[in-house]
Scaffold this motif. Sequence first.
Motif, PDB file in Angstrom:
ATOM      1  N   GLU A  72       0.811  -1.213   0.000  1.00 36.54           N
ATOM      2  CA  GLU A  72       0.000   0.000   0.000  1.00 36.54           C
ATOM      3  C   GLU A  72       0.841   1.257   0.000  1.00 36.54           C
ATOM      4  O   GLU A  72       0.307   2.361  -0.129  1.00 36.54           O
ATOM      5  CB  GLU A  72      -0.943  -0.022   1.212  1.00 36.54           C
ATOM      6  CG  GLU A  72      -1.970  -1.139   1.128  1.00 36.54           C
ATOM      7  CD  GLU A  72      -2.897  -1.190   2.334  1.00 36.54           C
ATOM      8  OE1 GLU A  72      -2.665  -0.410   3.289  1.00 36.54           O
ATOM      9  OE2 GLU A  72      -3.843  -1.998   2.315  1.00 36.54           O
ATOM     10  N   LYS A  73       2.154   1.117   0.150  1.00 33.14           N
ATOM     11  CA  LYS A  73       3.079   2.237   0.016  1.00 33.14           C
ATOM     12  C   LYS A  73       4.258   1.804  -0.845  1.00 33.14           C
ATOM     13  O   LYS A  73       4.468   0.611  -1.074  1.00 33.14           O
ATOM     14  CB  LYS A  73       3.562   2.718   1.389  1.00 33.14           C
ATOM     15  CG  LYS A  73       2.499   3.468   2.184  1.00 33.14           C
ATOM     16  CD  LYS A  73       3.085   4.054   3.448  1.00 33.14           C
ATOM     17  CE  LYS A  73       2.064   4.937   4.151  1.00 33.14           C
ATOM     18  NZ  LYS A  73       1.740   6.136   3.366  1.00 33.14           N
ATOM     19  N   ASN A  74       5.004   2.761  -1.282  1.00 37.00           N
ATOM     20  CA  ASN A  74       6.177   2.507  -2.116  1.00 37.00           C
ATOM     21  C   ASN A  74       7.408   2.948  -1.321  1.00 37.00           C
ATOM     22  O   ASN A  74       7.837   4.103  -1.402  1.00 37.00           O
ATOM     23  CB  ASN A  74       6.054   3.282  -3.426  1.00 37.00           C
ATOM     24  CG  ASN A  74       6.940   2.706  -4.505  1.00 37.00           C
ATOM     25  OD1 ASN A  74       7.358   1.552  -4.442  1.00 37.00           O
ATOM     26  ND2 ASN A  74       7.238   3.514  -5.513  1.00 37.00           N
ATOM     27  N   ILE A  75       7.962   2.028  -0.528  1.00 33.72           N
ATOM     28  CA  ILE A  75       8.986   2.354   0.456  1.00 33.72           C
ATOM     29  C   ILE A  75      10.334   1.780   0.035  1.00 33.72           C
ATOM     30  O   ILE A  75      10.448   0.608  -0.319  1.00 33.72           O
ATOM     31  CB  ILE A  75       8.619   1.795   1.845  1.00 33.72           C
ATOM     32  CG1 ILE A  75       7.263   2.334   2.314  1.00 33.72           C
ATOM     33  CG2 ILE A  75       9.711   2.107   2.851  1.00 33.72           C
ATOM     34  CD1 ILE A  75       7.227   3.802   2.587  1.00 33.72           C
ATOM     35  N   LEU A  76      11.360   2.622   0.087  1.00 32.48           N
ATOM     36  CA  LEU A  76      12.745   2.191  -0.064  1.00 32.48           C
ATOM     37  C   LEU A  76      13.588   3.067   0.848  1.00 32.48           C
ATOM     38  O   LEU A  76      13.706   4.272   0.628  1.00 32.48           O
ATOM     39  CB  LEU A  76      13.213   2.309  -1.513  1.00 32.48           C
ATOM     40  CG  LEU A  76      14.659   1.847  -1.779  1.00 32.48           C
ATOM     41  CD1 LEU A  76      14.847   0.379  -1.409  1.00 32.48           C
ATOM     42  CD2 LEU A  76      15.039   2.087  -3.235  1.00 32.48           C
ATOM     43  N   ASN A  77      14.149   2.468   1.886  1.00 31.38           N
ATOM     44  CA  ASN A  77      14.833   3.220   2.937  1.00 31.38           C
ATOM     45  C   ASN A  77      16.254   2.728   3.158  1.00 31.38           C
ATOM     46  O   ASN A  77      16.546   1.540   3.044  1.00 31.38           O
ATOM     47  CB  ASN A  77      14.101   3.074   4.281  1.00 31.38           C
ATOM     48  CG  ASN A  77      12.767   3.775   4.301  1.00 31.38           C
ATOM     49  OD1 ASN A  77      12.492   4.626   3.463  1.00 31.38           O
ATOM     50  ND2 ASN A  77      11.935   3.421   5.269  1.00 31.38           N
ATOM     51  N   MET A  78      17.106   3.667   3.519  1.00 32.64           N
ATOM     52  CA  MET A  78      18.414   3.355   4.085  1.00 32.64           C
ATOM     53  C   MET A  78      18.375   3.781   5.546  1.00 32.64           C
ATOM     54  O   MET A  78      17.899   4.880   5.857  1.00 32.64           O
ATOM     55  CB  MET A  78      19.529   4.084   3.336  1.00 32.64           C
ATOM     56  CG  MET A  78      19.584   3.790   1.851  1.00 32.64           C
ATOM     57  SD  MET A  78      19.875   2.046   1.483  1.00 32.64           S
ATOM     58  CE  MET A  78      21.546   1.844   2.103  1.00 32.64           C
ATOM     59  N   GLU A  79      18.862   2.918   6.438  1.00 31.28           N
ATOM     60  CA  GLU A  79      18.705   3.162   7.864  1.00 31.28           C
ATOM     61  C   GLU A  79      20.027   2.967   8.594  1.00 31.28           C
ATOM     62  O   GLU A  79      20.879   2.198   8.158  1.00 31.28           O
ATOM     63  CB  GLU A  79      17.668   2.205   8.462  1.00 31.28           C
ATOM     64  CG  GLU A  79      16.343   2.184   7.710  1.00 31.28           C
ATOM     65  CD  GLU A  79      15.403   1.079   8.188  1.00 31.28           C
ATOM     66  OE1 GLU A  79      15.813   0.296   9.078  1.00 31.28           O
ATOM     67  OE2 GLU A  79      14.279   1.001   7.674  1.00 31.28           O
ATOM     68  N   ALA A  88      12.791  -2.359   1.977  1.00 33.93           N
ATOM     69  CA  ALA A  88      11.959  -2.117   0.798  1.00 33.93           C
ATOM     70  C   ALA A  88      10.602  -2.764   1.009  1.00 33.93           C
ATOM     71  O   ALA A  88      10.517  -3.909   1.474  1.00 33.93           O
ATOM     72  CB  ALA A  88      12.621  -2.681  -0.460  1.00 33.93           C
ATOM     73  N   ASP A  89       9.553  -2.032   0.672  1.00 33.96           N
ATOM     74  CA  ASP A  89       8.194  -2.560   0.772  1.00 33.96           C
ATOM     75  C   ASP A  89       7.374  -1.849  -0.297  1.00 33.96           C
ATOM     76  O   ASP A  89       7.066  -0.657  -0.152  1.00 33.96           O
ATOM     77  CB  ASP A  89       7.615  -2.307   2.165  1.00 33.96           C
ATOM     78  CG  ASP A  89       6.418  -3.204   2.450  1.00 33.96           C
ATOM     79  OD1 ASP A  89       6.608  -4.257   3.066  1.00 33.96           O
ATOM     80  OD2 ASP A  89       5.300  -2.840   2.047  1.00 33.96           O
ATOM     81  N   MET A  90       7.036  -2.549  -1.367  1.00 33.69           N
ATOM     82  CA  MET A  90       6.465  -1.856  -2.518  1.00 33.69           C
ATOM     83  C   MET A  90       5.594  -2.774  -3.366  1.00 33.69           C
ATOM     84  O   MET A  90       5.771  -3.994  -3.370  1.00 33.69           O
ATOM     85  CB  MET A  90       7.588  -1.282  -3.381  1.00 33.69           C
ATOM     86  CG  MET A  90       8.562  -2.324  -3.904  1.00 33.69           C
ATOM     87  SD  MET A  90       9.981  -1.588  -4.770  1.00 33.69           S
ATOM     88  CE  MET A  90      10.761  -0.616  -3.472  1.00 33.69           C
ATOM     89  N   PRO A  91       4.639  -2.185  -4.088  1.00 34.81           N
ATOM     90  CA  PRO A  91       3.814  -2.981  -5.006  1.00 34.81           C
ATOM     91  C   PRO A  91       4.599  -3.368  -6.249  1.00 34.81           C
ATOM     92  O   PRO A  91       5.522  -2.662  -6.668  1.00 34.81           O
ATOM     93  CB  PRO A  91       2.658  -2.035  -5.339  1.00 34.81           C
ATOM     94  CG  PRO A  91       3.232  -0.663  -5.160  1.00 34.81           C
ATOM     95  CD  PRO A  91       4.237  -0.769  -4.053  1.00 34.81           C
TER      96      PRO A  91
END
Length: 454
Positions: A263-270, A303-306
Amino acid sequence: MKKIILPILAIAIGLATPALAQQTSLTETAPESKPINELKYNLTPDGSKYIKATFLNQVWLRWNQSNRGTTVNGDLQDNTIDIGLRRTRMQLFGQLTDHIFFYTQFGMNNFNAMSQNAGNRKFQVFFHDALGEYKVFKDNDKLKIGAGLTITSGLSRFSQPSIGTIMTTDVPVFLQATVDQTDQFGRKLSLYARGQLGKVDYRIAMSDPFPVQTNGQTAPTLGENATFNTFGHTKQYQVFFIYNLLDKEPHTTPYMAGTYLGEKNILNMEGGLIYQKDATAHTNNGVDPIYDDMMLWSVAAFADMPLQDNKYALSAYTGYFNTDYGKNYIRNNGIMNPANGNIDPTNFSGPGNAYPMFGTGESIYIQVGLRLPNNMLGNQGTLMPYASYRRSSYDRLDDAVNVYDAGINWLINKHQSKISLNYQLRPEFVQTANGDVVSDKKLSSAWIQYQIYF
């Protein structure tokens, strides 16, 4: 009697009439209102000020292959089957004004037949969180200042997880680095600042850790390997930064989602760290303490994306963790342990399902999952298979800790109602005659979880 009952009825009718009138008015103005999917009371018409409640319950049915020498109330057990409440939680939080936010969470964890606190199974429910927060700028999330009992942490997103949205049935608990040692199930009394500056999400906290001798267990004795210090008291400092390459993650509470199911288009560096001076101690001569600073830090990507126009959704995480608790620190832990004793002198891992979960050394953790098409099972939801791998090389152990998990979520109604099946392979460690601590073999666990989250 009539003289008493009639006035009471009159008062009750008088109190109920405005509420009924309001309910009728709402029905007349919104005859096709959407079904309620959250327990939320709006304080303003636009919903920007509100009070919200949630409930979560995770029930486990589990089979576990026991560590060698495991006993349950004195009875030797090669394997166990148990039923437990992994987590039962209630949240109440809200935005009361443009600037004032509060958050509380009440509940219990790891409640099965072996559960007890100071010998009493009733002493399990407690406040996990209780904080007040001031939003400095009412129109944005650039700076929020808060204080209280909070999960806000510096090590990783899984050190402050939204457990209702986790993908892998359970979080990588080793990233809740001081859980129930110098914190209250991962929460600490803290003064913190958090916010979002452009694509950067940040958290900075000064925490006042609890003395280890107040955790309800026997305080550790000073030895050649580091244990949490029982002398003196020092503060803990934490920072955590996320760079959002695509969508920003929500910033309502300090908790971080496990998966958004596409439901979101997430790409992160942490990245983040936790530091505490003189957190642990050991001795070289059996008498004089040597104090060790605790420094924990990590770098990770999430990463969490469609995928394919939201037909599928990918969720993936990989991280590196450097955990220096002090000289040869190690802590065995078993999640909702189904056993309470061990009679094998060569056993190092402990009873039941315990193994070396925390320690001084280096770790990597990887997880990946794929949400299948939303309409795959019609009105019964869809499936999301996943797998995870954790490898830790700890100074005190001669072999690495390797833990494998694989499973599948049946998302009946997203995270609100889901059934999960998980299989885990973990190491068993033994201590040899010359003092080496080695991995002897792999042991299995499997469980089914039913989650209700509303």
